[in-house]
Design a protein around this motif. Structure first.
Motif, PDB file in Angstrom:
ATOM      1  N   TYR A   1      33.145  -9.032 -18.639  1.00 57.84           N
ATOM      2  CA  TYR A   1      31.684  -9.156 -18.821  1.00 57.84           C
ATOM      3  C   TYR A   1      30.941 -10.514 -18.195  1.00 57.84           C
ATOM      4  O   TYR A   1      31.482 -11.263 -18.284  1.00 57.84           O
ATOM      5  CB  TYR A   1      31.068  -9.563 -20.974  1.00 57.84           C
ATOM      6  N   GLY A   2      29.772 -10.209 -18.319  1.00 56.30           N
ATOM      7  CA  GLY A   2      28.459 -11.071 -17.383  1.00 56.30           C
ATOM      8  C   GLY A   2      27.382 -10.861 -17.094  1.00 56.30           C
ATOM      9  O   GLY A   2      27.031  -9.964 -16.903  1.00 56.30           O
ATOM     10  N   PRO A   3      26.157 -11.768 -18.074  1.00 50.77           N
ATOM     11  CA  PRO A   3      24.621 -10.730 -17.505  1.00 50.77           C
ATOM     12  C   PRO A   3      24.288 -10.452 -16.461  1.00 50.77           C
ATOM     13  O   PRO A   3      25.684 -11.846 -15.122  1.00 50.77           O
ATOM     14  CB  PRO A   3      24.211 -12.123 -18.153  1.00 50.77           C
ATOM     15  N   ALA A   4      23.456 -10.448 -15.927  1.00 53.70           N
ATOM     16  CA  ALA A   4      23.613  -9.392 -14.117  1.00 53.70           C
ATOM     17  C   ALA A   4      23.202 -10.939 -13.203  1.00 53.70           C
ATOM     18  O   ALA A   4      23.239 -11.145 -12.207  1.00 53.70           O
ATOM     19  CB  ALA A   4      21.847  -8.853 -14.241  1.00 53.70           C
ATOM     20  N   GLU A   5      22.953 -11.952 -13.948  1.00 53.37           N
ATOM     21  CA  GLU A   5      22.294 -13.452 -12.810  1.00 53.37           C
ATOM     22  C   GLU A   5      24.157 -13.639 -12.386  1.00 53.37           C
ATOM     23  O   GLU A   5      23.408 -14.779 -12.118  1.00 53.37           O
ATOM     24  CB  GLU A   5      21.682 -14.464 -14.327  1.00 53.37           C
ATOM     25  N   SER A   6      24.919 -13.817 -13.342  1.00 55.82           N
ATOM     26  CA  SER A   6      26.105 -14.014 -13.059  1.00 55.82           C
ATOM     27  C   SER A   6      26.264 -13.522 -11.915  1.00 55.82           C
ATOM     28  O   SER A   6      27.378 -14.326 -11.032  1.00 55.82           O
ATOM     29  CB  SER A   6      26.568 -14.323 -13.867  1.00 55.82           C
TER      30      SER A   6
ATOM     31  N   GLU B   1      29.013  -2.341 -19.119  1.00 59.47           N
ATOM     32  CA  GLU B   1      28.916  -1.903 -20.384  1.00 59.47           C
ATOM     33  C   GLU B   1      29.224  -1.750 -21.478  1.00 59.47           C
ATOM     34  O   GLU B   1      31.176  -2.755 -21.271  1.00 59.47           O
ATOM     35  CB  GLU B   1      27.983  -0.178 -20.667  1.00 59.47           C
TER      36      GLU B   1
ATOM     37  N   ALA C   1      30.445 -20.581 -20.937  1.00 63.04           N
ATOM     38  CA  ALA C   1      29.688 -19.508 -21.792  1.00 63.04           C
ATOM     39  C   ALA C   1      29.152 -20.532 -23.315  1.00 63.04           C
ATOM     40  O   ALA C   1      29.924 -21.015 -23.817  1.00 63.04           O
ATOM     41  CB  ALA C   1      30.480 -18.798 -21.794  1.00 63.04           C
TER      42      ALA C   1
ATOM     43  N   SER D   1      32.869   0.774 -14.207  1.00 60.43           N
ATOM     44  CA  SER D   1      32.212   0.480 -15.494  1.00 60.43           C
ATOM     45  C   SER D   1      32.507   1.176 -16.540  1.00 60.43           C
ATOM     46  O   SER D   1      33.603   1.928 -16.669  1.00 60.43           O
ATOM     47  CB  SER D   1      30.933   1.604 -15.118  1.00 60.43           C
TER      48      SER D   1
ATOM     49  N   LYS E   1      33.749 -20.977 -15.061  1.00 58.84           N
ATOM     50  CA  LYS E   1      32.461 -21.018 -15.074  1.00 58.84           C
ATOM     51  C   LYS E   1      32.515 -21.317 -16.862  1.00 58.84           C
ATOM     52  O   LYS E   1      33.292 -21.654 -17.639  1.00 58.84           O
ATOM     53  CB  LYS E   1      32.185 -19.312 -15.045  1.00 58.84           C
TER      54      LYS E   1
ATOM     55  N   THR F   1      30.985 -13.421 -15.682  1.00 57.56           N
ATOM     56  CA  THR F   1      31.647 -14.312 -16.782  1.00 57.56           C
ATOM     57  C   THR F   1      32.467 -15.262 -17.961  1.00 57.56           C
ATOM     58  O   THR F   1      33.330 -16.596 -17.703  1.00 57.56           O
ATOM     59  CB  THR F   1      30.497 -15.005 -17.725  1.00 57.56           C
TER      60      THR F   1
END
Length: 99
Positions: free
Chosen positions: A53-58, A30, A90, A4, A88, A62
């Protein structure tokens, strides 16, 4: 090594020798600190540094951006999130979810 952004910052501040033996480090989860990434590249020029970077859903990343001394400027507002990884997509959406 993947960690992180907070842990990356802590390791650079408290245990910088760790980076002398790494070839590649990825910071994610972060927003990356421009000041810390600039210092990491200045102190460890051999280090290949990546912002993930990637949203939690990925369930992973991503987009990625290879951090260079041009993108890791100590006074910069942010580090770019980069482009999509293989397999992927974006998209940048407007306030009404239009492309």
């Amino acid at each position: 090594l993947q960690m992180s952004a907070s842990l990356f910052n802590h390791m650079l501040d408290e245990h910088p020798a760790v980076f002398s033996v790494l070839r590649e480090a990825m910071t994610a989860g972060e927003a990356a600190s421009p000041a810390h990434t600039a210092r990491a590249l200045a102190d460890h020029p051999h280090l290949h540094l990546i912002n993930g970077y990637g949203p939690a859903e990925s369930m992973g990343f991503t987009t990625t951006h290879p951090i260079t001394s041009e993108s890791a400027v100590s006074g910069a507002a942010s580090i770019p999130i980069g482009g999509p990884v293989t397999g992927k997509n974006a998209y940048v959406l407007g306030p009404n979810l239009e492309l």
